[in-house]
Design a protein around this motif. Structure first.
Motif, PDB file in Angstrom:
ATOM      1  N   ASP A  47       0.854  -1.193   0.000  1.00 25.30           N
ATOM      2  CA  ASP A  47       0.000   0.000   0.000  1.00 25.30           C
ATOM      3  C   ASP A  47       0.890   1.243   0.000  1.00 25.30           C
ATOM      4  OD1 ASP A  47      -1.880   2.109   0.644  1.00 25.30           O
ATOM      5  OD2 ASP A  47      -3.240   0.532   1.321  1.00 25.30           O
ATOM      6  N   SER A  98      -7.033   4.182  -1.316  1.00 28.30           N
ATOM      7  CA  SER A  98      -6.793   2.741  -1.243  1.00 28.30           C
ATOM      8  C   SER A  98      -8.059   1.923  -1.433  1.00 28.30           C
ATOM      9  CB  SER A  98      -6.165   2.382   0.109  1.00 28.30           C
ATOM     10  OG  SER A  98      -4.908   2.985   0.218  1.00 28.30           O
ATOM     11  N   HIS A 149      -9.723  -2.789   7.015  1.00 29.98           N
ATOM     12  CA  HIS A 149      -9.165  -1.617   6.335  1.00 29.98           C
ATOM     13  C   HIS A 149      -9.333  -1.795   4.826  1.00 29.98           C
ATOM     14  CE1 HIS A 149      -6.215   1.697   5.693  1.00 29.98           C
ATOM     15  NE2 HIS A 149      -6.769   2.111   6.814  1.00 29.98           N
ATOM     16  N   THR A 151      -7.867  -2.104   1.896  1.00 30.76           N
ATOM     17  CA  THR A 151      -7.319  -3.062   0.927  1.00 30.76           C
ATOM     18  C   THR A 151      -7.917  -4.460   1.090  1.00 30.76           C
ATOM     19  OG1 THR A 151      -5.318  -1.720   0.990  1.00 30.76           O
ATOM     20  CG2 THR A 151      -5.174  -3.839  -0.157  1.00 30.76           C
ATOM     21  N   GLU A 302      -1.156  -8.072   2.078  1.00 36.33           N
ATOM     22  CA  GLU A 302      -0.877  -6.641   2.005  1.00 36.33           C
ATOM     23  C   GLU A 302       0.225  -6.205   2.972  1.00 36.33           C
ATOM     24  OE1 GLU A 302      -3.673  -3.890   3.736  1.00 36.33           O
ATOM     25  OE2 GLU A 302      -3.046  -2.277   2.392  1.00 36.33           O
TER      26      GLU A 302
HETATM   27 MG    MG Z   1      -4.212  -0.736   2.534  1.00 37.76          MG
END
Ligand code: MG
Ligand code: ZN
Length: 538
Positions: A47, A98, A149, A151, A302
């Protein structure tokens, strides 16, 4: 039989070129000696990891006096696989967040800013995780941020806005990915846990082992941990529980919000006192569980805090985050050795911070005599300070993240929150000491009334005085970290464009059988590389 049917589907879906001869068809059906049927797909997202962030790790490895890595996983990906470039913008805007970006590379559809799992018209956009699930494959999500979150959420939820993390948690549980390992337990706890001494709180303390802050952000009494256990998940809340878990459905939540930041993660090392699993441990556990499924698997991993460090303009922490993420990719590359049934794609959702080294007029180099035939002993003296390579070791040697520095500062009694004390904390933990005047500069504020992104609330914050570009610093009091970064820039040669995202295209690495990775060469939009993967899964 099932494989044969799915191959026919692929052929009739217009990919005839990939099944021209009967032998090739036979090989693919049998997963034969060539074994070029893709069984597993792994996507790894850094990210906020633009080319500059990858370049920081590369420079560190090349020029540090004592690098902790010999080479990066990105080097390995580039030499053993293919490299492309990905454009990241979301629908009708130049810069992506994102949530929209993850929605785009999870579904192959253009999204609107801050949407989760929806196309820009607001329709549910099926993710590649859901496609894989529909094929009977095992699926998993791993992140070092929060499970809810943006992602990871975009792979397993469909919501109007990324901030709806309580709703996202419920939906992720319904989607039911087989493996979900991350932080962010706060969205999985019933609100009653906030009541000190209650029976519910004691019960959940006993369940989680007492190492995680138990504050619920939920507005209801749903105990998603209990619901997950009923749904057959093996729950884990620390590193040793994760190692000991044996089920084929795992839910692991290891922190109140984000997991350890890069510097804390490096410092914790492999020691027994580290309570949280590392990103590499979560990744290898996910692989070991998912690989048991005979239909293959889809996994997204991630490295989510590269972005967080970059939002803070905290280059030292960002370097540690890049090492953390590179280590996790190495785990996957090692697992892939000798296999030809797996496609790995490594990319980013966007660049964060507009990071880079720049040359300056500070601390100019001394002239040095040079022996070369053009100089013959004359002085060589560049006009500017082009950034000394020792800076990389000084960045690595940072002992506390900017988040850590300011939470230490904010935990002082108000009367002690002085420029002197800020200077002391900064200078004890970084290799770029600040002066008292600079500490004052970091703490200078003016009252600024503005609209926050989250549903247009009017908010008042103290912003630094005389900040010319404050419209590009959207995260309120977090701006102290950005000012700290700007006052040390004359020592570090590190410059940043803002506290948020830039539109810089990102790297796209792919590894696997040649006939599947060729599609990732060139300049693609995130939705395009996603559709390549969805084609492979279909
Ligand atoms: Mg993220
Ligand atoms: Zn971000």
């Amino acid at each position: 039989m099932k494989m044969y049917q799915s191959l026919l589907t692929v052929c009739t879906a217009g990919l005839l070129a990939s099944c021209t001869t009967l032998e090739e068809v036979g090989d693919k059906v049998a997963g034969g000696e060539d074994g070029d049927r893709i069984r597993n797909v792994i996507v790894m997202i850094g990210d906020g990891m633009g080319p500059q962030q990858v370049g920081l790790l590369d420079s560190y490895i090349r020029y540090s006096s004592n690098p902790v890595l010999d080479s990066s996983a990105f080097d390995r990906m580039a030499s053993e696989g293919v490299v492309g470039i990905a454009r990241t913008e979301s629908n009708q805007v130049l810069v992506v967040d994102s949530a929209a970006s993850a929605t785009q590379f999870a579904s192959g559809k253009m999204a609107g800013s801050e949407m989760i799992g929806a196309d820009f018209r607001g329709n549910r956009a099926e993710s590649m995780l859901e496609v894989a699930q529909g094929k009977g494959m095992a699926v998993g999500l791993v992140s070092d941020t929060r499970l809810t979150h943006a992602t990871p959420a975009a792979y397993a939820a469909h919501q109007q806005h990324r901030s709806l993390e309580n709703e996202i948690a419920v939906e992720m549980l319904e989607t039911g990915a087989d493996v979900m390992l991350s932080g962010g337990i706060r969205h999985w706890l019933p609100q009653g846990v906030n009541e000190e001494g209650s029976a519910l709180r004691q019960e959940i303390e006993a369940l989680t082992g007492g190492t995680i802050r138990l504050t619920s952000r939920r507005q209801d009494d749903r105990n998603l941990l209990a619901e997950a256990r009923e749904a057959g998940y093996d729950l884990s809340f620390n590193r040793s529980d994760l190692a000991a878990s044996h089920g084929d459905r795992l839910l692991g939540l290891y922190a109140y919000s984000g997991m350890l930041d890069g510097i804390a993660h490096t410092q914790a090392g492999d020691g027994a006192e580290r309570i949280q699993p590392s990103l590499t441990e979560m990744t290898s556990k996910a692989l070991s569980v998912l690989e048991k499924d005979e239909d293959g698997f889809f996994l997204m991993v991630e490295g989510g805090q590269i972005d967080w460090a970059a939002h803070n303009n905290d280059a030292g922490t960002m370097l540690h985050e890049m090492i953390k993420f590179s280590d996790a990719i190495d785990v996957v590359l090692d697992w892939m050795k000798g296999r030809d049934d797996t496609l790995l794609v490594v990319s980013a959702d966007h660049e964060t911070g507009g990071f880079g080294f720049a040359y300056s007029r500070n601390d100019l180099p001394e002239g040095q005599p040079l022996d070369g035939d053009i100089f013959q002993g004359d002085d060589y003296k560049p006009n500017w300070n082009f950034g000394r390579v020792e800076t990389l070791d000084r960045l690595y040697d940072q002992a506390l993240s900017y988040d850590g520095i300011f939470s230490q500062f904010d935990s002082l009694e108000e009367s002690q929150q002085t420029p002197e004390n800020l200077r002391m904390i900064v200078n004890a933990n970084t290799q770029f000491p600040i002066t008292l005047a600079q500490a004052r500069r970091v703490l200078e504020t003016e009252l600024n009334v503005y609209y926050v992104e989250d549903h247009g609330t009017l908010s008042a914050e103290r912003f630094p005085l005389m900040h010319e570009r404050k419209a590009f610093y959207v995260y309120g009091s977090g701006i102290r970290k950005n000012i700290l970064a700007s006052v040390v820039a004359e020592q570090s040669n590190v410059v940043w464009a803002s506290d948020n995202h830039s539109s810089t295209p990102v790297y796209l690495f792919a590894m696997g059988p040649d006939d599947t990775t060729d599609a990732f060469k060139g300049i693609l939009h995130t939705t395009e590389w996603a559709r390549e993967i969805i084609d492979v899964l279909d």
